[in-house]
Design a protein around this motif. Structure first.
Motif, PDB file in Angstrom:
ATOM      1  N   UNK A   1       0.832  -1.190   0.000  1.00 11.53           N
ATOM      2  CA  UNK A   1       0.000   0.000   0.000  1.00 11.53           C
ATOM      3  C   UNK A   1       0.878   1.256   0.000  1.00 11.53           C
ATOM      4  N   UNK A   2       0.365   2.318  -0.575  1.00  9.10           N
ATOM      5  CA  UNK A   2       1.082   3.586  -0.557  1.00  9.10           C
ATOM      6  C   UNK A   2       1.297   4.060   0.873  1.00  9.10           C
ATOM      7  N   UNK A   3       2.414   4.707   1.122  1.00  5.52           N
ATOM      8  CA  UNK A   3       2.743   5.134   2.477  1.00  5.52           C
ATOM      9  C   UNK A   3       2.892   6.648   2.550  1.00  5.52           C
ATOM     10  N   UNK A   4       2.451   7.190   3.671  1.00  4.79           N
ATOM     11  CA  UNK A   4       2.661   8.601   3.953  1.00  4.79           C
ATOM     12  C   UNK A   4       3.940   8.768   4.766  1.00  4.79           C
ATOM     13  N   UNK A   5       4.531   9.943   4.685  1.00  5.60           N
ATOM     14  CA  UNK A   5       5.751  10.216   5.434  1.00  5.60           C
ATOM     15  C   UNK A   5       5.377  10.886   6.756  1.00  5.60           C
ATOM     16  N   UNK A   6       5.453  10.173   7.887  1.00  2.19           N
ATOM     17  CA  UNK A   6       5.003  10.749   9.158  1.00  2.19           C
ATOM     18  C   UNK A   6       5.736  12.021   9.541  1.00  2.19           C
ATOM     19  N   UNK A   7       6.991  12.143   9.169  1.00  4.52           N
ATOM     20  CA  UNK A   7       7.777  13.301   9.588  1.00  4.52           C
ATOM     21  C   UNK A   7       7.286  14.593   8.925  1.00  4.52           C
ATOM     22  N   UNK A   8       6.592  14.452   7.793  1.00  7.79           N
ATOM     23  CA  UNK A   8       6.131  15.636   7.069  1.00  7.79           C
ATOM     24  C   UNK A   8       5.072  16.406   7.850  1.00  7.79           C
ATOM     25  N   UNK A   9       4.363  15.706   8.741  1.00  4.21           N
ATOM     26  CA  UNK A   9       3.305  16.368   9.522  1.00  4.21           C
ATOM     27  C   UNK A   9       3.686  16.494  10.992  1.00  4.21           C
ATOM     28  N   UNK A  10       4.947  16.243  11.311  1.00  5.67           N
ATOM     29  CA  UNK A  10       5.426  16.357  12.694  1.00  5.67           C
ATOM     30  C   UNK A  10       6.171  17.681  12.835  1.00  5.67           C
TER      31      UNK A  10
ATOM     32  N   UNK B   1       6.958  19.343  15.784  1.00  6.14           N
ATOM     33  CA  UNK B   1       7.808  19.526  16.963  1.00  6.14           C
ATOM     34  C   UNK B   1       9.146  18.802  16.847  1.00  6.14           C
ATOM     35  N   UNK B   2       9.216  17.756  16.031  1.00  2.00           N
ATOM     36  CA  UNK B   2      10.449  16.979  15.847  1.00  2.00           C
ATOM     37  C   UNK B   2      11.120  16.654  17.185  1.00  2.00           C
ATOM     38  N   UNK B   3      10.427  15.935  18.086  1.00  2.00           N
ATOM     39  CA  UNK B   3      11.021  15.635  19.397  1.00  2.00           C
ATOM     40  C   UNK B   3      12.307  14.809  19.297  1.00  2.00           C
ATOM     41  N   UNK B   4      12.467  14.065  18.224  1.00  2.00           N
ATOM     42  CA  UNK B   4      13.679  13.252  18.064  1.00  2.00           C
ATOM     43  C   UNK B   4      14.934  14.127  18.034  1.00  2.00           C
ATOM     44  N   UNK B   5      14.812  15.348  17.486  1.00  3.52           N
ATOM     45  CA  UNK B   5      15.980  16.218  17.352  1.00  3.52           C
ATOM     46  C   UNK B   5      16.337  16.940  18.648  1.00  3.52           C
ATOM     47  N   UNK B   6      15.417  16.928  19.593  1.00  2.00           N
ATOM     48  CA  UNK B   6      15.662  17.631  20.852  1.00  2.00           C
ATOM     49  C   UNK B   6      16.020  16.706  22.004  1.00  2.00           C
ATOM     50  N   UNK B   7      16.019  15.403  21.758  1.00  2.00           N
ATOM     51  CA  UNK B   7      16.191  14.444  22.849  1.00  2.00           C
ATOM     52  C   UNK B   7      17.624  13.965  23.036  1.00  2.00           C
ATOM     53  N   UNK B   8      18.474  14.142  22.033  1.00  2.00           N
ATOM     54  CA  UNK B   8      19.836  13.624  22.137  1.00  2.00           C
ATOM     55  C   UNK B   8      20.666  14.495  23.082  1.00  2.00           C
TER      56      UNK B   8
ATOM     57  N   UNK C   1      21.784   1.524  28.195  1.00  2.00           N
ATOM     58  CA  UNK C   1      21.002   0.450  28.812  1.00  2.00           C
ATOM     59  C   UNK C   1      19.542   0.433  28.396  1.00  2.00           C
ATOM     60  N   UNK C   2      19.007   1.565  27.950  1.00  2.00           N
ATOM     61  CA  UNK C   2      17.586   1.591  27.592  1.00  2.00           C
ATOM     62  C   UNK C   2      17.336   2.017  26.151  1.00  2.00           C
ATOM     63  N   UNK C   3      18.373   2.372  25.421  1.00  2.00           N
ATOM     64  CA  UNK C   3      18.219   2.700  24.014  1.00  2.00           C
ATOM     65  C   UNK C   3      18.419   4.172  23.710  1.00  2.00           C
ATOM     66  N   UNK C   4      18.564   4.466  22.439  1.00  2.00           N
ATOM     67  CA  UNK C   4      18.791   5.832  21.961  1.00  2.00           C
ATOM     68  C   UNK C   4      17.631   6.732  22.370  1.00  2.00           C
ATOM     69  N   UNK C   5      17.931   7.811  23.094  1.00  2.00           N
ATOM     70  CA  UNK C   5      16.884   8.718  23.569  1.00  2.00           C
ATOM     71  C   UNK C   5      16.187   9.422  22.406  1.00  2.00           C
ATOM     72  N   UNK C   6      16.925   9.727  21.376  1.00  2.00           N
ATOM     73  CA  UNK C   6      16.331  10.394  20.215  1.00  2.00           C
ATOM     74  C   UNK C   6      15.347   9.463  19.513  1.00  2.00           C
ATOM     75  N   UNK C   7      15.750   8.245  19.319  1.00  2.00           N
ATOM     76  CA  UNK C   7      14.862   7.268  18.665  1.00  2.00           C
ATOM     77  C   UNK C   7      13.611   7.018  19.505  1.00  2.00           C
ATOM     78  N   UNK C   8      13.776   6.907  20.808  1.00  2.00           N
ATOM     79  CA  UNK C   8      12.644   6.661  21.694  1.00  2.00           C
ATOM     80  C   UNK C   8      11.704   7.851  21.789  1.00  2.00           C
ATOM     81  N   UNK C   9      12.172   9.041  21.447  1.00  2.00           N
ATOM     82  CA  UNK C   9      11.330  10.233  21.529  1.00  2.00           C
ATOM     83  C   UNK C   9      10.309  10.311  20.409  1.00  2.00           C
ATOM     84  N   UNK C  10      10.517   9.570  19.336  1.00  2.00           N
ATOM     85  CA  UNK C  10       9.589   9.606  18.211  1.00  2.00           C
ATOM     86  C   UNK C  10       8.261   8.974  18.614  1.00  2.00           C
TER      87      UNK C  10
END
Length: 227
Positions: free
Chosen positions: A147-156, A158-165, A194-203
């Motif tokens: 199925x065709x896919x939308x790009x979730x980042x296009x409608x995000x 706040x971009x929390x991933x960029x502020x969490x690192x 021990x718990x994973x990349x904070x930036x990745x987990x912020x998404x």
């Protein structure tokens, strides 16, 4: 090659893996060899979503040497190689040299786009998915349509991933690999380790598919060189 509907999916699901789409190579593609030395005609991406493969891998890992190098790659090659042999395909992997264009294949197979972290983001699984290998066929095969896919980042916005690192490893539009690795190895980077990349987990996309802490810690140890 004619595969019965769902046959390949069933074989992969037995190991917690799944077909991640595929396509026929075109005249302008750099076409790798298939299983019998002729140019491949079709590629099927093999991967997983969330932690569906994790119990299969950890059960297998119990019976392997403790000092095994790159155990996840070894497991992937054993499992996907077995499926390839069953269906007269050639198995190839992201770690193989010369490197094959797995990211480009994945974009083409499922229509995905990179997130600000550089990881391809899936509209359902978010950043919690991976491609473990691919199957090359010398015959045309039929797969269910993707199925065709939308790009979730296009409608995000706040971009929390960029502020969490904590070390701004993604702040300039690229990934500062060594800065990130040094932090993960340090005492200050214990949480990331021990718990994973904070930036990745912020998404927020696909949060229900998030890897467990144990699975994330495994990948962080491998990344930091402490596996």
């Amino acid at each position: 090659m004619t595969l019965r509907p769902g046959e390949l999916a069933t074989a992969l699901a037995a190991h917690g893996l799944r077909s991640r789409g595929g396509f026929a190579f075109g005249a302008d593609d750099a076409v790798p060899e298939g299983p019998y030395g002729r140019p491949a005609r079709f590629v099927v991406l093999v991967g997983h979503a969330g932690g569906e493969m994790w119990p299969h891998f950890t059960d297998w890992r119990k019976y392997q040497p403790e000092d095994m190098q790159d155990p996840l790659d070894a497991w992937s090659k054993q499992v996907i190689g077995g499926v390839a042999e069953r269906y007269s395909a050639r198995a190839v992997f992201p770690s193989d040299r010369p490197y094959l264009p797995f990211q480009q294949w994945a974009i083409r197979a499922e229509g995905l786009k990179p997130s600000p972290l550089g990881i391809l983001i899936h509209p359902q699984y978010g950043l919690w998915h991976a491609f473990r290998g691919a199957l090359l066929f010398e015959d045309a095969i039929t797969l269910p349509p993707v199925e065709g896919t939308n790009h979730p980042c296009a409608v995000c916005s706040s971009k929390p991933c960029l502020n969490a690192c904590p070390v701004d490893a993604f702040s300039d539009g690229s990934f500062a690999v060594e800065r990130c690795r040094a932090h993960v190895r340090s005492q200050a980077g214990r949480k990331c380790r021990e718990t994973g990349c904070l930036a990745r987990n912020a998404c927020p996309v696909g949060a229900e598919w998030r890897y467990t802490a144990a699975q994330q810690a495994f990948h962080q140890r491998a990344f930091s060189g402490r596996a």
